[in-house]
Design a protein around this motif. Structure first.
Motif, mmCIF file in Angstrom:
data_model
loop_
_atom_site.group_PDB
_atom_site.id
_atom_site.type_symbol
_atom_site.label_atom_id
_atom_site.label_comp_id
_atom_site.label_asym_id
_atom_site.label_seq_id
_atom_site.Cartn_x
_atom_site.Cartn_y
_atom_site.Cartn_z
ATOM 1 N N UNK A 179 0.843 -1.206 0.000
ATOM 2 C CA UNK A 179 0.000 0.000 0.000
ATOM 3 C C UNK A 179 0.878 1.256 0.000
ATOM 4 N N UNK A 180 0.440 2.256 -0.732
ATOM 5 C CA UNK A 180 1.183 3.521 -0.791
ATOM 6 C C UNK A 180 0.215 4.634 -0.391
ATOM 7 N N UNK A 181 0.494 5.241 0.752
ATOM 8 C CA UNK A 181 -0.451 6.212 1.307
ATOM 9 C C UNK A 181 0.215 7.570 1.483
ATOM 10 N N UNK A 182 -0.331 8.563 0.807
ATOM 11 C CA UNK A 182 0.169 9.934 0.955
ATOM 12 C C UNK A 182 -0.606 10.603 2.076
ATOM 13 N N UNK A 183 0.114 11.142 3.056
ATOM 14 C CA UNK A 183 -0.525 11.913 4.124
ATOM 15 C C UNK A 183 -0.501 13.371 3.691
ATOM 16 N N UNK A 184 -1.696 13.888 3.438
ATOM 17 C CA UNK A 184 -1.792 15.186 2.784
ATOM 18 C C UNK A 184 -2.819 16.065 3.488
ATOM 19 N N UNK A 185 -2.995 17.256 2.985
ATOM 20 C CA UNK A 185 -3.922 18.222 3.584
ATOM 21 C C UNK A 185 -3.493 19.573 3.039
ATOM 22 N N UNK A 186 -4.435 20.369 2.659
ATOM 23 C CA UNK A 186 -4.087 21.591 1.946
ATOM 24 C C UNK A 186 -3.199 22.558 2.696
ATOM 25 N N UNK A 187 -3.464 22.757 3.977
ATOM 26 C CA UNK A 187 -2.756 23.807 4.716
ATOM 27 C C UNK A 187 -1.452 23.305 5.346
ATOM 28 N N UNK A 188 -0.568 24.234 5.576
ATOM 29 C CA UNK A 188 0.648 23.917 6.312
ATOM 30 C C UNK A 188 0.382 24.034 7.809
ATOM 31 N N UNK A 189 1.189 23.363 8.616
ATOM 32 C CA UNK A 189 1.104 23.505 10.070
ATOM 33 C C UNK A 189 -0.056 22.794 10.736
ATOM 34 N N UNK A 190 -0.643 21.805 10.034
ATOM 35 C CA UNK A 190 -1.794 21.094 10.620
ATOM 36 C C UNK A 190 -1.399 19.716 11.155
ATOM 37 N N UNK A 191 -0.104 19.397 11.058
ATOM 38 C CA UNK A 191 0.386 18.147 11.652
ATOM 39 C C UNK A 191 0.534 16.991 10.682
ATOM 40 N N UNK A 192 0.634 17.288 9.402
ATOM 41 C CA UNK A 192 0.785 16.204 8.410
ATOM 42 C C UNK A 192 2.042 15.371 8.687
ATOM 43 N N UNK A 193 3.148 16.059 8.929
ATOM 44 C CA UNK A 193 4.415 15.338 9.120
ATOM 45 C C UNK A 193 4.389 14.513 10.399
ATOM 46 N N UNK A 194 3.778 15.071 11.448
ATOM 47 C CA UNK A 194 3.677 14.306 12.703
ATOM 48 C C UNK A 194 2.831 13.066 12.475
ATOM 49 N N UNK A 195 1.716 13.240 11.774
ATOM 50 C CA UNK A 195 0.834 12.090 11.537
ATOM 51 C C UNK A 195 1.516 11.068 10.631
ATOM 52 N N UNK A 196 2.192 11.534 9.574
ATOM 53 C CA UNK A 196 2.881 10.604 8.664
ATOM 54 C C UNK A 196 3.973 9.835 9.419
ATOM 55 N N UNK A 197 4.814 10.558 10.151
ATOM 56 C CA UNK A 197 5.955 9.923 10.830
ATOM 57 C C UNK A 197 5.491 8.946 11.904
ATOM 58 N N UNK A 198 4.501 9.380 12.690
ATOM 59 C CA UNK A 198 4.114 8.551 13.836
ATOM 60 C C UNK A 198 3.215 7.398 13.389
ATOM 61 N N UNK A 199 2.495 7.590 12.294
ATOM 62 C CA UNK A 199 1.776 6.452 11.697
ATOM 63 C C UNK A 199 2.792 5.385 11.286
ATOM 64 N N UNK A 200 3.874 5.824 10.624
ATOM 65 C CA UNK A 200 4.922 4.878 10.211
ATOM 66 C C UNK A 200 5.515 4.179 11.438
ATOM 67 N N UNK A 201 5.742 4.949 12.498
ATOM 68 C CA UNK A 201 6.327 4.403 13.722
ATOM 69 C C UNK A 201 5.390 3.367 14.367
ATOM 70 N N UNK A 202 4.112 3.707 14.455
ATOM 71 C CA UNK A 202 3.130 2.789 15.073
ATOM 72 C C UNK A 202 3.056 1.482 14.275
ATOM 73 N N UNK A 203 3.025 1.598 12.959
ATOM 74 C CA UNK A 203 2.923 0.394 12.129
ATOM 75 C C UNK A 203 4.186 -0.455 12.238
#
Lengths: 242, 137
Positions: free
Chosen positions: A18-42
């Motif tokens: 599976x290839x999942x892009x963590x996205x969202x129009x605005x900056x500063x809404x936590x995309x990188x935190x969600x992407x990184x920590x999702x990867x960590x949890x998995x």
């Protein structure tokens, strides 16, 4: 003239389930935190995970996970180093801590190059940390990669929600699968996000409360995993993936 | 050694051309290698030869023509044109290596020789391109 790199990209990703892009129009809404920590949890759960930071202007995944002192290995391509069980690729290996003043065409070319030369091997999931907006990076991953899925992040701010709706609308129009919408940094129980996405028929994955101490955990994965943010995200991630 | 990955991309593109255009074979591939990416032509040719065998394309390596394409960089601010080789001696080894992997990071390590701006276009000579693929139908 033909760009030979375009033909090899899906071959490079053929063993990624599976290839999942963590996205969202605005900056500063936590995309990188969600992407990184999702990867960590998995990864903690035993999944084979890759994390690709495509935010060339503001790469952040390595800061959140405290990744430093590692470099890809060269072997008929480049092999991302494995950190906390995550195969991690980012422009920081090549740009260091310098600013990356790249225009659109350069961003596209750099994305194509990274996708063409990175040897991910076999993965259960590849998470992509996307830059803000619906510009080059999103258009390129949609153009270049079959099987793209999007996880959309927003906050309850009207501004963020309006921009998120534009992205959802575009993805729906293009027939790109959306895993769902995740509300981050919730400060009030009453939120209109769910209602706002109702007519798009996109799943609402859940909401994560604004965590006032999360900032203090950045760079230390043990502390991150103890944070309220990570615990709430973990529940949502495990519901989705396990 | 990421020359291997780029060599493989050339051969995979040729294989796709056979499928897409229902060709009987490929008789000639003309490849341009941009100066900016500093590809090691020896390794690249060696990789092409080996990848060619593994994809059983049935063509001779001699029919893959590899030419270097001199780079042209043009400043968007003042219009000055220059080439990578003219400014190479101002770069550190780790900087040229980074450009080798991702040529766009040239914008991080290189500046317009006239006005010092990082805002320039890579007009030509960036990386690996296929100029033409010829085959029999």
């Amino acid at each position: 003239m033909m760009d030979p790199r375009l033909g090899i990209i899906n071959k490079r990703l053929e063993n990624v389930k599976r290839i999942i892009a963590v996205s969202g129009g605005k900056g500063g809404i936590g995309k990188s935190s969600i992407a990184s920590i999702t990867a960590l949890c998995l990864s903690k759960k035993g999944y084979k995970v890759g994390l690709l930071d495509l935010d060339f202007s503001g790469p952040s995944s390595h800061i959140i996970l405290g990744i430093e002192g590692v470099y890809p290995e060269e072997e008929k391509g480049i092999i991302p180093p494995e950190v906390y069980g995550i195969r991690f690729m980012s422009i920081i290996y090549f740009a260091g801590n310098n600013p990356s003043p790249l225009r659109g065409n350069d961003v596209s070319n750099a994305i194509v190059e990274l996708l063409a030369i990175t040897l991910w091997g076999s993965l259960d999931v590849l998470i992509m940390d996307m830059p803000p907006g619906i510009g080059d990076a999103i258009l390129d991953v949609i153009r270049l990669i079959k099987r793209m899925e999007f996880l959309i992040v927003t906050t309850q701010s009207k501004v963020a929600t309006e921009v998120m709706k534009k992205e959802v609308k575009m993805l729906k129009e293009l027939g790109i699968p959306i895993v769902g919408v995740l509300e981050n940094m919730r400060i009030r129980e009453l939120s209109s996000v769910e209602k706002e996405i109702e007519h798009f028929k996109v799943p609402m994955l859940g909401a994560i409360d604004f965590d006032t101490i999360f900032e203090d955990t950045i760079g230390d994965v043990d502390k991150i995993l103890e944070s309220g943010f990570a615990k709430q995200l973990q529940k949502i991630v495990y519901n989705q993936f396990t | 050694m990421h020359e291997w990955a780029l060599a493989e991309s050339v051969i995979v593109t040729a294989v796709d051309e056979i499928k897409n255009n229902k060709l009987k074979n490929i008789s000639r591939i003309q490849v341009k290698v941009g100066e900016l990416q500093q590809i090691d032509l020896g390794i690249f040719r060696f990789a092409l030869e080996n990848v060619l065998k593994s994809y059983a394309l049935g063509m001779d390596i001699e029919n893959i023509i590899v030419e270097t394409d001199k780079s042209v960089l043009k400043c968007k601010v003042c219009g000055t044109e220059w080439s990578f080789s003219e400014t190479l001696n101002r770069l550190q080894d780790d900087e040229t290596e980074a450009i080798h992997f991702i040529p766009e990071v040239a914008h991080i390590y290189m500046r317009c020789p006239s006005c010092k701006s990082p805002d320039f276009d890579i007009i030509k000579g960036r990386g690996v391109w296929i100029d033409s693929i010829e085959g029999e139908t």
